[in-house]
Design a protein around this motif. Structure first.
Motif, PDB file in Angstrom:
ATOM      1  N   PHE A   1       5.215 -12.726  -7.609  1.00 23.29           N
ATOM      2  CA  PHE A   1       5.046 -13.079  -9.017  1.00 23.29           C
ATOM      3  C   PHE A   1       6.372 -13.200  -9.773  1.00 23.29           C
ATOM      4  N   SER A   2       7.502 -12.972  -9.106  1.00 22.62           N
ATOM      5  CA  SER A   2       8.794 -12.914  -9.791  1.00 22.62           C
ATOM      6  C   SER A   2       9.241 -14.256 -10.350  1.00 22.62           C
ATOM      7  N   HIS A   3       8.613 -15.351  -9.927  1.00 19.34           N
ATOM      8  CA  HIS A   3       9.030 -16.672 -10.385  1.00 19.34           C
ATOM      9  C   HIS A   3       8.102 -17.263 -11.447  1.00 19.34           C
ATOM     10  N   LEU A   4       7.121 -16.510 -11.899  1.00 22.04           N
ATOM     11  CA  LEU A   4       6.191 -17.049 -12.886  1.00 22.04           C
ATOM     12  C   LEU A   4       6.886 -17.278 -14.228  1.00 22.04           C
ATOM     13  N   PRO A   5       6.518 -18.349 -14.939  1.00 24.71           N
ATOM     14  CA  PRO A   5       7.119 -18.627 -16.251  1.00 24.71           C
ATOM     15  C   PRO A   5       6.457 -17.808 -17.355  1.00 24.71           C
ATOM     16  N   THR A   6       6.391 -16.505 -17.167  1.00 30.24           N
ATOM     17  CA  THR A   6       5.776 -15.595 -18.122  1.00 30.24           C
ATOM     18  C   THR A   6       6.736 -14.456 -18.406  1.00 30.24           C
ATOM     19  N   ARG A   7       6.496 -13.755 -19.499  1.00 29.69           N
ATOM     20  CA  ARG A   7       7.360 -12.619 -19.818  1.00 29.69           C
ATOM     21  C   ARG A   7       7.193 -11.511 -18.780  1.00 29.69           C
ATOM     22  N   CYS A   8       5.969 -11.243 -18.385  1.00 31.27           N
ATOM     23  CA  CYS A   8       5.700 -10.192 -17.386  1.00 31.27           C
ATOM     24  C   CYS A   8       5.435 -10.844 -16.037  1.00 31.27           C
ATOM     25  N   LYS A   9       6.258 -10.540 -15.078  1.00 33.64           N
ATOM     26  CA  LYS A   9       6.149 -11.158 -13.752  1.00 33.64           C
ATOM     27  C   LYS A   9       5.541 -10.149 -12.779  1.00 33.64           C
ATOM     28  N   PHE A  10       4.417  -9.590 -13.187  1.00 37.17           N
ATOM     29  CA  PHE A  10       3.721  -8.591 -12.385  1.00 37.17           C
ATOM     30  C   PHE A  10       2.281  -8.496 -12.855  1.00 37.17           C
ATOM     31  N   ILE A  11       1.438  -7.905 -12.004  1.00 30.92           N
ATOM     32  CA  ILE A  11       0.080  -7.518 -12.382  1.00 30.92           C
ATOM     33  C   ILE A  11       0.121  -6.060 -12.815  1.00 30.92           C
ATOM     34  N   ALA A  12      -0.378  -5.780 -13.995  1.00 26.69           N
ATOM     35  CA  ALA A  12      -0.472  -4.394 -14.457  1.00 26.69           C
ATOM     36  C   ALA A  12      -1.779  -3.799 -13.952  1.00 26.69           C
ATOM     37  N   LEU A  13      -1.671  -2.690 -13.245  1.00 31.57           N
ATOM     38  CA  LEU A  13      -2.845  -1.981 -12.736  1.00 31.57           C
ATOM     39  C   LEU A  13      -3.155  -0.847 -13.713  1.00 31.57           C
ATOM     40  N   MET A  14      -4.256  -1.012 -14.428  1.00 31.40           N
ATOM     41  CA  MET A  14      -4.599  -0.078 -15.493  1.00 31.40           C
ATOM     42  C   MET A  14      -6.121   0.051 -15.553  1.00 31.40           C
ATOM     43  N   PRO A  15      -6.643   1.273 -15.647  1.00 33.36           N
ATOM     44  CA  PRO A  15      -8.100   1.411 -15.814  1.00 33.36           C
ATOM     45  C   PRO A  15      -8.579   0.575 -16.991  1.00 33.36           C
TER      46      PRO A  15
ATOM     47  N   LEU B   1       0.376 -12.020 -29.144  1.00 36.69           N
ATOM     48  CA  LEU B   1      -0.236 -11.267 -30.238  1.00 36.69           C
ATOM     49  C   LEU B   1       0.706 -10.208 -30.812  1.00 36.69           C
ATOM     50  N   GLY B   2       1.872 -10.043 -30.184  1.00 36.87           N
ATOM     51  CA  GLY B   2       2.810  -9.031 -30.631  1.00 36.87           C
ATOM     52  C   GLY B   2       2.429  -7.623 -30.227  1.00 36.87           C
ATOM     53  N   LEU B   3       1.573  -7.494 -29.199  1.00 34.21           N
ATOM     54  CA  LEU B   3       1.046  -6.178 -28.796  1.00 34.21           C
ATOM     55  C   LEU B   3       1.589  -5.695 -27.459  1.00 34.21           C
ATOM     56  N   LEU B   4       2.378  -6.523 -26.782  1.00 32.43           N
ATOM     57  CA  LEU B   4       2.721  -6.217 -25.395  1.00 32.43           C
ATOM     58  C   LEU B   4       3.499  -4.917 -25.250  1.00 32.43           C
ATOM     59  N   ASP B   5       4.538  -4.725 -26.043  1.00 33.95           N
ATOM     60  CA  ASP B   5       5.365  -3.532 -25.881  1.00 33.95           C
ATOM     61  C   ASP B   5       4.553  -2.260 -26.076  1.00 33.95           C
ATOM     62  N   GLU B   6       3.693  -2.263 -27.088  1.00 29.42           N
ATOM     63  CA  GLU B   6       2.844  -1.092 -27.316  1.00 29.42           C
ATOM     64  C   GLU B   6       1.832  -0.926 -26.194  1.00 29.42           C
ATOM     65  N   PHE B   7       1.282  -2.034 -25.713  1.00 29.56           N
ATOM     66  CA  PHE B   7       0.297  -1.982 -24.637  1.00 29.56           C
ATOM     67  C   PHE B   7       0.896  -1.387 -23.363  1.00 29.56           C
ATOM     68  N   LEU B   8       2.120  -1.781 -23.030  1.00 31.00           N
ATOM     69  CA  LEU B   8       2.735  -1.311 -21.784  1.00 31.00           C
ATOM     70  C   LEU B   8       3.214   0.134 -21.869  1.00 31.00           C
ATOM     71  N   LYS B   9       3.083   0.756 -23.025  1.00 33.66           N
ATOM     72  CA  LYS B   9       3.340   2.195 -23.111  1.00 33.66           C
ATOM     73  C   LYS B   9       2.204   3.001 -22.484  1.00 33.66           C
ATOM     74  N   LEU B  10       1.027   2.375 -22.320  1.00 32.73           N
ATOM     75  CA  LEU B  10      -0.086   3.055 -21.665  1.00 32.73           C
ATOM     76  C   LEU B  10       0.233   3.238 -20.187  1.00 32.73           C
ATOM     77  N   PRO B  11      -0.267   4.310 -19.553  1.00 31.74           N
ATOM     78  CA  PRO B  11      -0.009   4.514 -18.123  1.00 31.74           C
ATOM     79  C   PRO B  11      -0.521   3.336 -17.297  1.00 31.74           C
TER      80      PRO B  11
END
Length: 405
Positions: free
Chosen positions: A96-110, A65-75
């Motif tokens: 998760f380091s081998h996943l075929p995705t741009r982000c190879k992690f789970i983001a923990l966010m409220p 969606l083109g929103l990832l960089d802005e989204f990951l600016k959130l704490p």
């Protein structure tokens, strides 16, 4: 939206529920030029019972969606592994380091931050409307199809007429209840006690899972504090409380010794909330004029925190399948059924894995009284990094990740 003097709104799509499924679908439809109204019964999104795990599959959607960089600016915090301490033995379950995705992690966010972000993005589109403190109480039917909803608001009752009503109002869905859709109860042997404990800089990082004799504790890093989920046998809250708060705090300190005296921040039982766990799914997700998605269609166990991501995938699939028909009017029942056909397999497979873990691991843990050791399969996964890729893919991406069209 068209408004009439008798407090009736007219909109192309009305979504009941401002959770992950409802907000994402509302955003995607508005982005496609569909007039959409999301109704949320609360005044805000601040609820601790909401999940906090934004998995790689959801982050991939945000990237598309083109929103990832802005989204990951959130704490947020980033969990690149899934680990569990069983007895005194640390076990590495997923990498998760081998996943075929741009982000190879789970983001923990409220989750309230995630939902506020989606709402802000949605408001950039003129076809997106969000109404808070608007509780759906009933369906409007006309000519054998659902034609809208009745809503309670602080200003009084409201009717919303729509070509499509979407029930995204959670596991206690009013929409699915009023529609008379049949629910298949799969069952869960556990409930969860939900609480906050302050976090110290010296605490371990990452997502923490702890299993002891008859006990299980999950700790989610929220920066200043741990959001803690203490797993108990289904319906056993009274027994836990009979033992006293001091015994409960001692159990927490035994499972996670690094918490130390901070467990005393739990000063009474009002600081500890019960989350009743349910695992179920609808036999049919739709009827003419109505579709259910997310927890309203399939309540998930909190195991691996995948419920929010199944909901997001439902929303993406629904938007992909229904945007074209909705642009022309009410979707045919066959198009609504196509959403279920698309999402039924990943739903069933995910619940099957969750039930397997419930029966083979969690039930046995909660029934245990003596020392506990990791099962041989977990020890093997922890020992061999290659084996950690399969659970990482199941947790991080699911069985059928969806992509934005």
């Amino acid at each position: 939206m068209d408004t009439t003097p008798d407090q009736t709104l007219r909109v192309r799509c009305c979504i009941a529920g401002g959770g992950p499924a409802g907000m994402m679908l509302g955003f995607l439809l508005a982005r496609a030029g569909i007039e959409v109204l999301v109704l949320e019964k609360h005044a805000d999104f601040l609820r601790d019972f909401r999940g906090d795990t934004i998995h790689p599959s959801t982050l991939e959607v945000m990237s598309e969606l083109g929103l990832l960089d802005e989204f990951l600016k959130l704490p947020h915090q980033e969990a690149r592994q899934a680990t569990m301490t069983i007895g005194d033995t640390p076990i590495k379950l997923a990498d998760f380091s081998h996943l075929p995705t741009r982000c190879k992690f789970i983001a923990l966010m409220p989750q309230w931050d995630f939902l506020d972000f989606l709402a802000d993005q949605g408001r950039k589109y003129p076809h997106f409307h969000l109404r808070m403190q608007a509780e759906v109480t009933d369906l409007i039917e006309d000519g054998g199809r659902v034609a809208g909803v009745r809503v309670d608001t602080p200003e009084g009752p409201l009717e919303v007429r729509a070509d499509l009503v979407v029930g995204a109002d959670g596991r206690r869905s009013i929409v699915r209840d009023k529609a008379g859709l049949t629910v298949e109860n799969i069952g869960a042997p556990m409930d969860v006690l939900w609480m906050r404990i302050p976090r110290a800089p010296s605490d371990p990082d990452q997502l923490q899972g702890r299993i002891g004799a008859g006990q299980m504790l999950i700790l989610i890093d929220r920066g200043a504090y741990w959001q803690c989920a203490y797993v108990i046998s289904k319906g056993s809250l009274d027994k836990v409380r009979e033992k006293g708060l001091e015994a409960f705090r001692a159990s927490l300190a035994t499972l996670a010794p690094f918490l130390g005296e901070r467990v005393r921040e739990l000063q009474d039982w009002d600081d500890i909330k019960l989350l009743t766990v349910a695992v179920d799914r609808l036999e049919r997700w739709s009827k003419p004029g109505l579709l259910c998605i997310g927890d309203a269609a399939h309540a998930m166990s909190p195991i691996a925190g995948v419920g929010i991501n199944l909901a997001i995938q439902d929303a993406v699939a629904a938007a992909n399948i229904l945007s074209g028909p909705l642009a022309k009017g009410a979707p045919e029942p066959e198009r609504l059924e196509a959403v279920q056909r698309r999402r039924d397999f990943p739903t069933r497979m995910t619940q099957r894995v969750q039930v397997l873990l419930q029966n083979r691991l969690i039930s046995r843990v909660l029934a245990g009284t003596g020392p506990i050791a990791p099962p041989w399969l977990m020890r093997a996964v922890s020992r061999w990094p290659l084996l950690q890729r399969l659970p990482a893919r199941m947790i991080g991406m699911g069985f059928r990740p969806e992509h934005v069209r």
